[in-house]
Design a protein around this motif. Structure first.
Motif, PDB file in Angstrom:
ATOM      1  N   ALA A 238     -23.509 -23.967  44.608  1.00 55.25           N
ATOM      2  CA  ALA A 238     -23.274 -25.122  45.486  1.00 55.25           C
ATOM      3  C   ALA A 238     -22.166 -25.988  44.903  1.00 55.25           C
ATOM      4  N   PRO A 239     -21.231 -26.430  45.726  1.00 54.33           N
ATOM      5  CA  PRO A 239     -20.164 -27.305  45.221  1.00 54.33           C
ATOM      6  C   PRO A 239     -20.733 -28.645  44.759  1.00 54.33           C
ATOM      7  N   THR A 240     -20.057 -29.304  43.859  1.00 55.09           N
ATOM      8  CA  THR A 240     -20.495 -30.611  43.374  1.00 55.09           C
ATOM      9  C   THR A 240     -20.687 -31.565  44.546  1.00 55.09           C
ATOM     10  N   GLY A 241     -21.887 -32.127  44.631  1.00 52.40           N
ATOM     11  CA  GLY A 241     -22.196 -33.032  45.733  1.00 52.40           C
ATOM     12  C   GLY A 241     -22.546 -32.332  47.021  1.00 52.40           C
ATOM     13  N   GLY A 242     -22.569 -30.993  46.997  1.00 48.94           N
ATOM     14  CA  GLY A 242     -22.869 -30.236  48.207  1.00 48.94           C
ATOM     15  C   GLY A 242     -24.356 -30.124  48.468  1.00 48.94           C
ATOM     16  N   SER A 243     -24.700 -29.645  49.637  1.00 49.19           N
ATOM     17  CA  SER A 243     -26.094 -29.513  50.054  1.00 49.19           C
ATOM     18  C   SER A 243     -26.633 -28.122  49.707  1.00 49.19           C
ATOM     19  N   VAL A 244     -27.937 -27.964  49.889  1.00 49.47           N
ATOM     20  CA  VAL A 244     -28.564 -26.654  49.725  1.00 49.47           C
ATOM     21  C   VAL A 244     -27.932 -25.649  50.684  1.00 49.47           C
ATOM     22  N   GLU A 245     -27.684 -26.080  51.901  1.00 52.75           N
ATOM     23  CA  GLU A 245     -27.083 -25.174  52.889  1.00 52.75           C
ATOM     24  C   GLU A 245     -25.692 -24.733  52.446  1.00 52.75           C
ATOM     25  N   ASP A 246     -24.929 -25.628  51.793  1.00 53.33           N
ATOM     26  CA  ASP A 246     -23.619 -25.245  51.257  1.00 53.33           C
ATOM     27  C   ASP A 246     -23.777 -24.154  50.204  1.00 53.33           C
ATOM     28  N   GLY A 247     -24.770 -24.323  49.333  1.00 51.74           N
ATOM     29  CA  GLY A 247     -25.020 -23.318  48.304  1.00 51.74           C
ATOM     30  C   GLY A 247     -25.434 -21.991  48.902  1.00 51.74           C
ATOM     31  N   MET A 248     -26.281 -22.026  49.944  1.00 46.89           N
ATOM     32  CA  MET A 248     -26.701 -20.787  50.597  1.00 46.89           C
ATOM     33  C   MET A 248     -25.514 -20.060  51.225  1.00 46.89           C
ATOM     34  N   GLU A 249     -24.615 -20.832  51.834  1.00 48.30           N
ATOM     35  CA  GLU A 249     -23.435 -20.206  52.425  1.00 48.30           C
ATOM     36  C   GLU A 249     -22.588 -19.522  51.356  1.00 48.30           C
ATOM     37  N   LYS A 250     -22.454 -20.161  50.189  1.00 47.17           N
ATOM     38  CA  LYS A 250     -21.692 -19.561  49.098  1.00 47.17           C
ATOM     39  C   LYS A 250     -22.345 -18.265  48.616  1.00 47.17           C
ATOM     40  N   VAL A 251     -23.685 -18.254  48.528  1.00 45.09           N
ATOM     41  CA  VAL A 251     -24.393 -17.051  48.093  1.00 45.09           C
ATOM     42  C   VAL A 251     -24.207 -15.934  49.116  1.00 45.09           C
ATOM     43  N   VAL A 252     -24.315 -16.256  50.397  1.00 45.25           N
ATOM     44  CA  VAL A 252     -24.124 -15.251  51.439  1.00 45.25           C
ATOM     45  C   VAL A 252     -22.717 -14.665  51.354  1.00 45.25           C
ATOM     46  N   ASP A 256     -21.818 -10.804  50.567  1.00 46.66           N
ATOM     47  CA  ASP A 256     -21.066  -9.956  51.488  1.00 46.66           C
ATOM     48  C   ASP A 256     -19.805  -9.385  50.835  1.00 46.66           C
ATOM     49  N   ARG A 257     -19.188 -10.149  49.931  1.00 46.57           N
ATOM     50  CA  ARG A 257     -18.026  -9.611  49.227  1.00 46.57           C
ATOM     51  C   ARG A 257     -18.446  -8.453  48.319  1.00 46.57           C
ATOM     52  N   ILE A 258     -19.576  -8.620  47.632  1.00 44.74           N
ATOM     53  CA  ILE A 258     -20.068  -7.538  46.774  1.00 44.74           C
ATOM     54  C   ILE A 258     -20.512  -6.349  47.618  1.00 44.74           C
ATOM     55  N   MET A 259     -21.108  -6.608  48.771  1.00 47.99           N
ATOM     56  CA  MET A 259     -21.497  -5.514  49.653  1.00 47.99           C
ATOM     57  C   MET A 259     -20.268  -4.720  50.107  1.00 47.99           C
ATOM     58  N   SER A 260     -19.187  -5.409  50.440  1.00 46.27           N
ATOM     59  CA  SER A 260     -17.957  -4.724  50.844  1.00 46.27           C
ATOM     60  C   SER A 260     -17.445  -3.831  49.713  1.00 46.27           C
ATOM     61  N   LEU A 261     -17.518  -4.351  48.481  1.00 45.71           N
ATOM     62  CA  LEU A 261     -17.139  -3.546  47.321  1.00 45.71           C
ATOM     63  C   LEU A 261     -18.061  -2.348  47.168  1.00 45.71           C
ATOM     64  N   TYR A 262     -19.373  -2.590  47.256  1.00 46.91           N
ATOM     65  CA  TYR A 262     -20.344  -1.508  47.057  1.00 46.91           C
ATOM     66  C   TYR A 262     -20.125  -0.380  48.068  1.00 46.91           C
ATOM     67  N   ILE A 263     -19.877  -0.718  49.305  1.00 43.08           N
ATOM     68  CA  ILE A 263     -19.658   0.312  50.328  1.00 43.08           C
ATOM     69  C   ILE A 263     -18.444   1.166  49.970  1.00 43.08           C
ATOM     70  N   ARG A 264     -17.372   0.515  49.522  1.00 45.71           N
ATOM     71  CA  ARG A 264     -16.178   1.265  49.131  1.00 45.71           C
ATOM     72  C   ARG A 264     -16.449   2.152  47.916  1.00 45.71           C
ATOM     73  N   LEU A 265     -17.137   1.605  46.904  1.00 45.96           N
ATOM     74  CA  LEU A 265     -17.445   2.399  45.717  1.00 45.96           C
ATOM     75  C   LEU A 265     -18.375   3.560  46.036  1.00 45.96           C
ATOM     76  N   SER A 266     -19.338   3.336  46.919  1.00 43.91           N
ATOM     77  CA  SER A 266     -20.264   4.415  47.267  1.00 43.91           C
ATOM     78  C   SER A 266     -19.538   5.546  47.984  1.00 43.91           C
ATOM     79  N   PRO A 322     -18.818  -8.774  57.696  1.00 43.28           N
ATOM     80  CA  PRO A 322     -19.150  -9.597  56.526  1.00 43.28           C
ATOM     81  C   PRO A 322     -18.571 -11.002  56.655  1.00 43.28           C
ATOM     82  N   SER A 323     -19.274 -11.978  56.085  1.00 42.17           N
ATOM     83  CA  SER A 323     -18.737 -13.337  56.054  1.00 42.17           C
ATOM     84  C   SER A 323     -17.540 -13.427  55.107  1.00 42.17           C
ATOM     85  N   ASP A 324     -17.479 -12.516  54.135  1.00 41.78           N
ATOM     86  CA  ASP A 324     -16.334 -12.406  53.237  1.00 41.78           C
ATOM     87  C   ASP A 324     -16.170 -10.931  52.897  1.00 41.78           C
TER      88      ASP A 324
END
Length: 344
Positions: A238-252, A256-266, A322-324
């Motif tokens: 979560a960014p400094t001063g950000g909300s829980v929802e901001d942190g959840m968006e960052k995790v998602v 999704d970026r790691i999922m995109s990598l995993y699909i390519r590696l697989s 993917p979101s990213d």
């Protein structure tokens, strides 16, 4: 990632796991711990992750999962040792000793060590070739757990860092053990000479991290109830001063970026046409999707709706994009090497 099947014995296996654990006298008189284990739906979790398992292999995996959830709840996430790394280590070393030497009698009040000793005897019988992975996997889990407790309690005198957290979270989450138990249950084992290569290692680490990021999202509500979100990736990202929802968006987005990598590696690994690698990647992919299907509905993570954070806005439903989807490494040095394994 397509939906998985589920082992036909999953429900019965889960019911037997609860009774197996009860046989060690672990459940409290008010039934609260038993309800927690029932709410974890271990039969469904393992039945989705290892749909091709033998019945005996699936029961072993389910029983270990029930014991592992209890260990987490007793010692890692709640209870007095969850804030005392020194006391946790004393308990954990007793359990480790019984895992490695199941012939030894219990000499203290750690009833859960009897359950792990029983599991060790069964592993020796069912999958003796996996014994080294079984023992070292538990040592890795304990090391990760004590690091996680130290991070959560601020024992090292500074806040957790996302690079450090992702480096230790795989161990804290017992990911190599979960994976070894899937292989035991389904009767497979990727040879060490293939497992140790950097591309396989990157795909494996990415798969494990996808499972753990999803778990951080769905368990945030439960951890917020316990006041233990300071090492959840929702908080760390979560960014400094950000909300829980901001942190959840960052995790998602990281997920999704790691999922995109995993699909390519697989796809890259499957292109080698080595049937052993293809099976290994299929198991990892099944595990990723199984965890999502199980964790989005399991009562273990949805029992506390009053924490002030809504998981549903971040993780309910499926997207076709993917979101990213970037194939550039994120600015997290402990995992950036995964992207270096991509072929041009």
């Amino acid at each position: 990632m397509p939906a998985n099947g589920i082992h036909p014995q999953a429900e019965k296996v889960g019911e037997r796991s609860v009774e197996w654990l009860a046989g060690f006298g672990i459940f409290d008189s008010d039934g609260s711990l038993r309800r927690q284990i029932v709410a974890s739906r271990v039969g469904e979790a393992v039945g989705r992750a290892a749909p091709l398992a033998s019945d005996a292999g699936l029961q072993l995996y389910a029983d270990w999962s029930a014991a592992a959830f209890t260990f987490d709840d007793f010692y890692c996430d709640m209870g007095p040792t969850s804030t005392r790394p020194d006391e946790f280590l004393e308990v954990a070393m007793r359990v480790l000793y019984r895992i490695e030497r199941p012939e030894a009698a219990r000499w203290d009040e750690t009833l859960l060590s009897d359950a792990f000793a029983d599991l060790s005897r069964r592993v020796r019988s069912l999958a003796p070739m996996m014994w080294p992975s079984w023992v070292t996997g538990h040592k890795d889990w304990v090391l990760g757990s004590v690091c996680g407790i130290a991070q959560r309690t601020g024992a090292r005198g500074r806040p957790a860092d996302i690079a450090d957290h992702l480096a230790t979270r795989v161990s804290d989450g017992a990911m190599s053990l979960n994976h070894a138990l899937i292989e035991m249950a389904e009767g497979t084992r990727l040879p060490d000479e293939l497992r140790g290569g950097p591309t396989v290692a990157a795909a494996t680490a990415a798969a494990y991290t996808l499972v753990l990021l999803a778990n951080d999202l769905v368990s945030y509500r439960r951890e917020a109830e316990a006041g233990a979100t300071n090492t959840n990736c929702v908080t760390l990202l979560a960014p400094t001063g950000g909300s829980v929802e901001d942190g959840m968006e960052k995790v998602v987005r990281l997920h999704d970026r790691i999922m995109s990598l995993y699909i390519r590696l697989s796809h890259q690994l499957k292109a080698t046409r080595d049937e052993r690698l293809r099976r290994y990647i299929d198991q990892l992919s099944t595990y990723i999707r199984a965890n999502l299907d199980w964790s989005l509905t399991v009562p273990r993570y949805r029992a506390h709706p009053s924490s002030g954070a809504s998981v549903s806005a971040a993780v309910t439903g499926w997207s076709t994009e993917p979101s990213d989807g970037s194939l550039a490494a994120p600015p997290i040095p402990s995992i950036a090497w995964w992207w270096e394994q991509l072929r041009a």
